[in-house]
Design a protein around this motif. Structure first.
Motif, short mmCIF file in Angstrom:
data_model
loop_
_atom_site.label_atom_id
_atom_site.label_comp_id
_atom_site.label_asym_id
_atom_site.label_seq_id
_atom_site.Cartn_x
_atom_site.Cartn_y
_atom_site.Cartn_z
N GLY A 9 0.82 -1.20 0.00
CA GLY A 9 0.00 0.00 0.00
C GLY A 9 0.86 1.25 0.00
N GLY A 10 0.19 2.40 -0.15
CA GLY A 10 0.90 3.67 -0.13
C GLY A 10 0.07 4.77 -0.73
N SER A 11 0.74 5.87 -1.03
CA SER A 11 0.09 7.03 -1.63
C SER A 11 0.53 7.19 -3.06
CB SER A 11 0.44 8.29 -0.83
OG SER A 11 -0.07 8.22 0.48
N VAL A 12 -0.42 7.54 -3.92
CA VAL A 12 -0.12 7.68 -5.34
C VAL A 12 -1.05 8.73 -5.92
CG1 VAL A 12 -1.74 5.85 -6.02
CG2 VAL A 12 0.24 6.36 -7.47
N GLN A 13 -0.61 9.36 -6.99
CA GLN A 13 -1.44 10.36 -7.67
C GLN A 13 -2.45 9.66 -8.58
OE1 GLN A 13 1.20 13.05 -9.72
NE2 GLN A 13 1.54 14.27 -7.88
N PRO A 14 -3.55 10.33 -8.88
CA PRO A 14 -4.52 9.74 -9.82
C PRO A 14 -3.85 9.35 -11.13
CG PRO A 14 -5.45 11.67 -8.76
CD PRO A 14 -4.00 11.62 -8.34
N GLY A 15 -4.24 8.18 -11.63
CA GLY A 15 -3.62 7.65 -12.83
C GLY A 15 -2.44 6.74 -12.57
N MET A 82 -3.02 -2.72 -9.38
CA MET A 82 -3.99 -1.64 -9.52
C MET A 82 -3.43 -0.56 -10.42
SD MET A 82 -5.34 -1.41 -5.58
CE MET A 82 -3.78 -0.81 -4.94
N ASN A 83 -4.05 -0.37 -11.57
CA ASN A 83 -3.63 0.64 -12.53
C ASN A 83 -4.71 1.70 -12.68
OD1 ASN A 83 -1.30 -0.91 -13.06
ND2 ASN A 83 -2.34 -2.06 -14.67
N SER A 84 -4.33 2.82 -13.27
CA SER A 84 -5.27 3.92 -13.51
C SER A 84 -6.06 4.24 -12.24
CB SER A 84 -6.22 3.56 -14.65
OG SER A 84 -5.51 3.26 -15.83
N LEU A 85 -5.36 4.38 -11.15
CA LEU A 85 -6.01 4.60 -9.87
C LEU A 85 -6.75 5.93 -9.82
CD1 LEU A 85 -3.28 3.08 -7.60
CD2 LEU A 85 -5.69 2.42 -7.55
N LYS A 86 -7.88 5.91 -9.11
CA LYS A 86 -8.73 7.08 -8.97
C LYS A 86 -8.86 7.44 -7.49
CE LYS A 86 -11.59 5.45 -12.84
NZ LYS A 86 -12.96 5.09 -13.26
N PRO A 87 -9.19 8.67 -7.17
CA PRO A 87 -9.38 9.04 -5.76
C PRO A 87 -10.40 8.15 -5.05
CG PRO A 87 -9.23 11.01 -7.10
CD PRO A 87 -9.26 9.85 -8.06
N GLU A 88 -11.40 7.69 -5.76
CA GLU A 88 -12.42 6.84 -5.15
C GLU A 88 -11.91 5.43 -4.84
OE1 GLU A 88 -12.72 8.64 -7.95
OE2 GLU A 88 -13.96 7.59 -9.46
N ASP A 89 -10.69 5.11 -5.26
CA ASP A 89 -10.08 3.83 -4.89
C ASP A 89 -9.43 3.90 -3.51
OD1 ASP A 89 -9.00 3.53 -8.29
OD2 ASP A 89 -10.67 2.47 -7.34
N THR A 115 -4.04 -2.82 4.48
CA THR A 115 -3.00 -1.90 4.03
C THR A 115 -3.67 -0.69 3.39
OG1 THR A 115 -0.95 -1.72 2.73
CG2 THR A 115 -2.71 -3.05 1.78
N GLN A 116 -3.18 0.50 3.75
CA GLN A 116 -3.81 1.74 3.30
C GLN A 116 -3.37 2.09 1.88
OE1 GLN A 116 -6.04 3.93 4.97
NE2 GLN A 116 -6.13 4.94 2.95
N VAL A 117 -4.35 2.43 1.06
CA VAL A 117 -4.11 2.95 -0.28
C VAL A 117 -4.75 4.33 -0.36
CG1 VAL A 117 -4.64 2.70 -2.74
CG2 VAL A 117 -3.97 0.70 -1.38
N THR A 118 -3.96 5.33 -0.72
CA THR A 118 -4.45 6.70 -0.83
C THR A 118 -4.14 7.23 -2.22
OG1 THR A 118 -4.09 7.09 1.53
CG2 THR A 118 -4.37 9.03 0.13
N VAL A 119 -5.19 7.66 -2.91
CA VAL A 119 -5.03 8.21 -4.26
C VAL A 119 -5.45 9.67 -4.20
CG1 VAL A 119 -5.60 7.99 -6.69
CG2 VAL A 119 -5.61 5.96 -5.21
N SER A 120 -4.47 10.55 -4.36
CA SER A 120 -4.74 11.97 -4.20
C SER A 120 -3.70 12.78 -4.96
CB SER A 120 -4.71 12.35 -2.72
OG SER A 120 -4.84 13.75 -2.56
N SER A 121 -4.15 13.93 -5.47
CA SER A 121 -3.21 14.83 -6.13
C SER A 121 -2.69 15.88 -5.16
CB SER A 121 -3.89 15.51 -7.32
OG SER A 121 -5.07 16.17 -6.92
#
Length: 121
Positions: A9-15, A82-89, A115-121
């Protein structure tokens, strides 16, 4: 008993992309199904993807075409690409395993710690 240990898990930007892993203990031959749920804040836990042994693979409509679940039998590990991640993921992702040795009368579900997944810009 079965122990499930998740990672990735972790933090990633949208897309962006992430790959979750879940290593399981216990006998491979007693596994009926493995998969992933997720839970967003103030929402119910929902099924993301699952592998039912001898049956097939299922995905939630919201992740179809973007997420891929796979299993490495030799490593007793299930993955979620997980590809093309969105904030709602965004949410806590939980691995599960449905386990039943021959001498048990019913299937029992075991869970990982999440495990935490955060999708945010």
């Amino acid at each position: 008993q079965v122990q499930l240990v998740e990672s990735g898990g972790g933090s990633v930007q949208p897309g962006g992309s992430l790959r979750l892993s879940c290593v399981a203990s216990g006998s491979i031959s007693s596994v009926n199904a493995m998969g992933w749920y997720r839970q967003a804040p103030e929402k119910e836990r929902e099924l993301v993807a699952s592998i039912t042994i001898g049956v097939g693979i299922d995905y939630a409509d919201s992740v179809e075409g973007r997420f891929t679940i796979s299993r490495d039998i030799a490593k007793n590990t299930v993955y979620l690409q997980m590809n093309s991640l969105k904030p709602e993921d965004t949410g806590v992702y939980y691995c599960y395993e449905d386990f039943k040795p021959p001498w048990w009368t019913s299937v029992r579900r075991f869970w990982g710690q999440g495990t935490q997944v955060t999708v945010s810009s």
